[in-house]
Design a protein around this motif. Structure first.
Motif, PDB file in Angstrom:
ATOM      1  N   GLN A   1       0.830  -1.190   0.000  1.00  0.00           N
ATOM      2  CA  GLN A   1       0.000   0.000   0.000  1.00  0.00           C
ATOM      3  C   GLN A   1       0.871   1.248   0.000  1.00  0.00           C
ATOM      4  N   GLN A   2       0.332   2.308  -0.576  1.00  0.00           N
ATOM      5  CA  GLN A   2       1.060   3.567  -0.604  1.00  0.00           C
ATOM      6  C   GLN A   2       1.071   4.243   0.770  1.00  0.00           C
ATOM      7  N   ILE A   3      -0.003   4.037   1.552  1.00  0.00           N
ATOM      8  CA  ILE A   3      -0.051   4.624   2.886  1.00  0.00           C
ATOM      9  C   ILE A   3       0.705   3.723   3.861  1.00  0.00           C
ATOM     10  N   ASN A   4       1.346   4.344   4.811  1.00  0.00           N
ATOM     11  CA  ASN A   4       2.163   3.601   5.765  1.00  0.00           C
ATOM     12  C   ASN A   4       1.292   3.164   6.940  1.00  0.00           C
ATOM     13  N   LEU A   5       0.392   2.194   6.670  1.00  0.00           N
ATOM     14  CA  LEU A   5      -0.538   1.730   7.695  1.00  0.00           C
ATOM     15  C   LEU A   5      -0.812   0.253   7.462  1.00  0.00           C
ATOM     16  N   SER A   6      -0.702  -0.529   8.523  1.00  0.00           N
ATOM     17  CA  SER A   6      -0.948  -1.963   8.406  1.00  0.00           C
ATOM     18  C   SER A   6      -2.435  -2.260   8.512  1.00  0.00           C
ATOM     19  N   ASN A   7      -2.813  -3.479   8.102  1.00  0.00           N
ATOM     20  CA  ASN A   7      -4.208  -3.906   8.244  1.00  0.00           C
ATOM     21  C   ASN A   7      -4.629  -3.940   9.701  1.00  0.00           C
TER      22      ASN A   7
ATOM     23  N   LEU B   1       1.730  -2.661  18.251  1.00  0.00           N
ATOM     24  CA  LEU B   1       0.951  -2.904  17.044  1.00  0.00           C
ATOM     25  C   LEU B   1       1.580  -2.239  15.825  1.00  0.00           C
ATOM     26  N   ARG B   2       2.343  -1.193  16.040  1.00  0.00           N
ATOM     27  CA  ARG B   2       3.021  -0.528  14.928  1.00  0.00           C
ATOM     28  C   ARG B   2       3.947  -1.498  14.188  1.00  0.00           C
ATOM     29  N   ALA B   3       4.469  -2.494  14.908  1.00  0.00           N
ATOM     30  CA  ALA B   3       5.360  -3.484  14.293  1.00  0.00           C
ATOM     31  C   ALA B   3       4.619  -4.376  13.307  1.00  0.00           C
ATOM     32  N   ALA B   4       3.278  -4.317  13.294  1.00  0.00           N
ATOM     33  CA  ALA B   4       2.513  -5.107  12.330  1.00  0.00           C
ATOM     34  C   ALA B   4       2.853  -4.708  10.894  1.00  0.00           C
ATOM     35  N   ARG B   5       3.301  -3.473  10.707  1.00  0.00           N
ATOM     36  CA  ARG B   5       3.713  -3.041   9.363  1.00  0.00           C
ATOM     37  C   ARG B   5       4.867  -3.900   8.874  1.00  0.00           C
ATOM     38  N   LYS B   6       5.808  -4.170   9.779  1.00  0.00           N
ATOM     39  CA  LYS B   6       6.959  -4.994   9.418  1.00  0.00           C
ATOM     40  C   LYS B   6       6.537  -6.438   9.146  1.00  0.00           C
ATOM     41  N   ILE B   7       5.590  -6.962   9.943  1.00  0.00           N
ATOM     42  CA  ILE B   7       5.140  -8.343   9.758  1.00  0.00           C
ATOM     43  C   ILE B   7       4.439  -8.501   8.413  1.00  0.00           C
ATOM     44  N   GLU B   8       3.567  -7.559   8.077  1.00  0.00           N
ATOM     45  CA  GLU B   8       2.842  -7.649   6.817  1.00  0.00           C
ATOM     46  C   GLU B   8       3.762  -7.411   5.625  1.00  0.00           C
ATOM     47  N   LEU B   9       4.762  -6.555   5.783  1.00  0.00           N
ATOM     48  CA  LEU B   9       5.730  -6.333   4.705  1.00  0.00           C
ATOM     49  C   LEU B   9       6.596  -7.559   4.490  1.00  0.00           C
ATOM     50  N   TYR B  10       6.867  -8.290   5.561  1.00  0.00           N
ATOM     51  CA  TYR B  10       7.691  -9.499   5.482  1.00  0.00           C
ATOM     52  C   TYR B  10       7.076 -10.529   4.541  1.00  0.00           C
ATOM     53  N   VAL B  11       5.755 -10.643   4.550  1.00  0.00           N
ATOM     54  CA  VAL B  11       5.074 -11.625   3.706  1.00  0.00           C
ATOM     55  C   VAL B  11       5.168 -11.238   2.237  1.00  0.00           C
ATOM     56  N   LEU B  12       5.148  -9.952   1.939  1.00  0.00           N
ATOM     57  CA  LEU B  12       5.162  -9.481   0.555  1.00  0.00           C
ATOM     58  C   LEU B  12       6.568  -9.356  -0.016  1.00  0.00           C
ATOM     59  N   SER B  13       7.566  -9.399   0.836  1.00  0.00           N
ATOM     60  CA  SER B  13       8.945  -9.208   0.377  1.00  0.00           C
ATOM     61  C   SER B  13       9.493 -10.497  -0.210  1.00  0.00           C
ATOM     62  N   LEU B  14      10.327 -10.359  -1.239  1.00  0.00           N
ATOM     63  CA  LEU B  14      10.962 -11.494  -1.889  1.00  0.00           C
ATOM     64  C   LEU B  14      12.458 -11.464  -1.584  1.00  0.00           C
TER      65      LEU B  14
END
Length: 418
Positions: free
Chosen positions: A104-110, A176-189
């Protein structure tokens, strides 16, 4: 409260929702499924032998009857399904297992978005890095680490306890802010492998270009039919020792920097700091490059390719003609062949130990002193073995060519510039 934690709700009957329900049931939990169409979903779940006796109810009742609720929905459905029940989430623990479909373009996790629309609940991010196959299959080979993030400590500990009961390893990574890192981890190759692979590819390409020029254009030592094994094996060799050096050079530079600065608490320069973070990946790549070099060398292990490794024997057959017939043969290995092979074997053995120790299942069993011994002392010993292997291979050639010509690479670059 203990009885409440043994009864959980799952909102959503998709693949992830059903996998969570099965795993929770197998772990001894009483599960209630919440759906917008409970009658239709109940008929669908009856076809599954593990879910045919699970109670399916409306989302409202699922929220009211459970203190812990797994939200197995797409983020796009949060607004339409959960906002109408905002008041019922007071003090409840919501476990967000969703993933973003794209960056996502916005810096916010689900999870942060879910927390913003249900502010009275304790939102925990977890289980989004675990596949449905791993949830349903005990013998699956996927990762069993569950990253957990949330602002409420009690909620994090509760979800961690559930994860352990389900046979997973919870990893608490903070708010909860660390959720951004967790969700980015799944999308990263392979985010940690991009730069090491670029470095390895660049080193190999430079050495390959040099060897092709030297052996095909300048010296004409080989034919083009030998490029697949014989020629490629040479840049593999020098690339392996180059990458091994790049793996251990930053540690030495860091020690020198600390000695010069007089303290170990000053932060390293940005370039050195990033270089230090690449050592593990560079080391693993080095191991595979060296392994390929070893396999190629075994395929080529014959006097035809390694003439200086074998002793020459000449057979003379007398004839009644003008001269005798002479046949040259290669027999046993010379000291160069045996010594180079010995140090090559020692290098591969020690490098294998280094590579195996980087695996989490092995590294977790080592204490700090053992880890430092393997990665530091044994690592430098590996570098010494590799240098000895290269010097034994090259020294006789250097002596034959003379002191000046051993720096042929630099003369070649100078000649190209001129």
């Amino acid at each position: 409260m203990e009885n409440e934690t043994r009864c959980v709700g799952v909102i959503g009957t998709g693949n992830m929702g059903r996998a969570l329900v099965k795993r929770l049931i197998f772990s001894g939990y009483q599960v209630l499924i919440g759906s917008r169409q409970p009658d239709d979903r109940r008929k669908l779940l009856n076809d599954d032998v593990y879910l045919n006796d699970v109670e399916v109810t409306s989302i409202d009742q699922c929220i009211e009857r459970n203190q812990i609720i797994f939200v197995a929905l797409h983020m796009e459905s949060y607004q339409s399904i959960l906002v109408v029940n905002t008041d019922k989430f007071q003090g409840k623990i919501l476990v967000d297992v969703s993933n973003q479909t794209k960056l996502q373009q916005i810096n916010l996790s689900n999870a942060e978005y879910l927390s913003s629309i249900v502010p009275h609940a304790y939102v925990i991010k977890a289980f989004n890095t675990v596949s449905t196959f791993v949830l349903e299959n005990d013998v699956a080979g996927g990762s069993r680490r569950v990253f957990i993030a949330g602002d409420n400590q009690f909620a994090r500990e509760t979800v961690s306890s559930i994860a352990r009961d389900m046979g997973f390893e919870p990893v608490n990574i903070g708010a909860l802010r660390a959720a951004r890192k967790i969700e980015l981890y799944v999308l990263s190759l392979f985010p940690q492998w991009k730069m090491p692979l670029i470095i390895a590819f660049t080193v190999f390409t430079l050495w390959l270009l040099y060897i092709i020029y030297y052996n095909f254009i300048d010296q004409k030592n080989f034919g083009w039919h030998q490029i697949f094994i014989c020629v490629l094996n040479k840049p593999m060799c020098v690339s392996a020792i180059t990458l091994l050096s790049l793996t251990y050079i930053p540690g030495s530079l860091a020690a020198i920097y600390q000695i010069v600065s007089g303290t170990k608490y000053r932060r390293f320069p940005v370039l050195l700091d990033r270089w230090l973070l690449l050592r593990k990946q560079l080391g693993v790549i080095t191991f595979y490059v060296a392994l390929i070099h070893s396999l190629m060398s075994i395929l080529m292990m014959s006097p035809s390719y390694y003439k200086s490794w074998f002793r020459s024997t000449e057979i003379i057959i007398p004839q009644n003609l003008t001269k005798d017939l002479h046949f040259s043969m290669k027999t046993m290995m010379t000291w160069k062949g045996e010594a180079a092979s010995l140090f090559g074997i020692l290098t591969i053995i020690t490098m294998s130990i280094l590579a195996v120790s980087t695996a989490p299942s092995i590294g977790d069993t080592l204490n700090w002193r053992e880890w430092r011994f393997v990665q530091s002392k044994l690592g430098f010993l590996t570098l010494v073995f590799a240098v000895c292997h290269v010097f034994i291979m090259a020294t006789p050639h250097w002596i034959t060519r003379g002191f000046v010509k051993i720096f042929y690479f630099f003369f070649w670059i100078f000649r190209l510039q001129v």
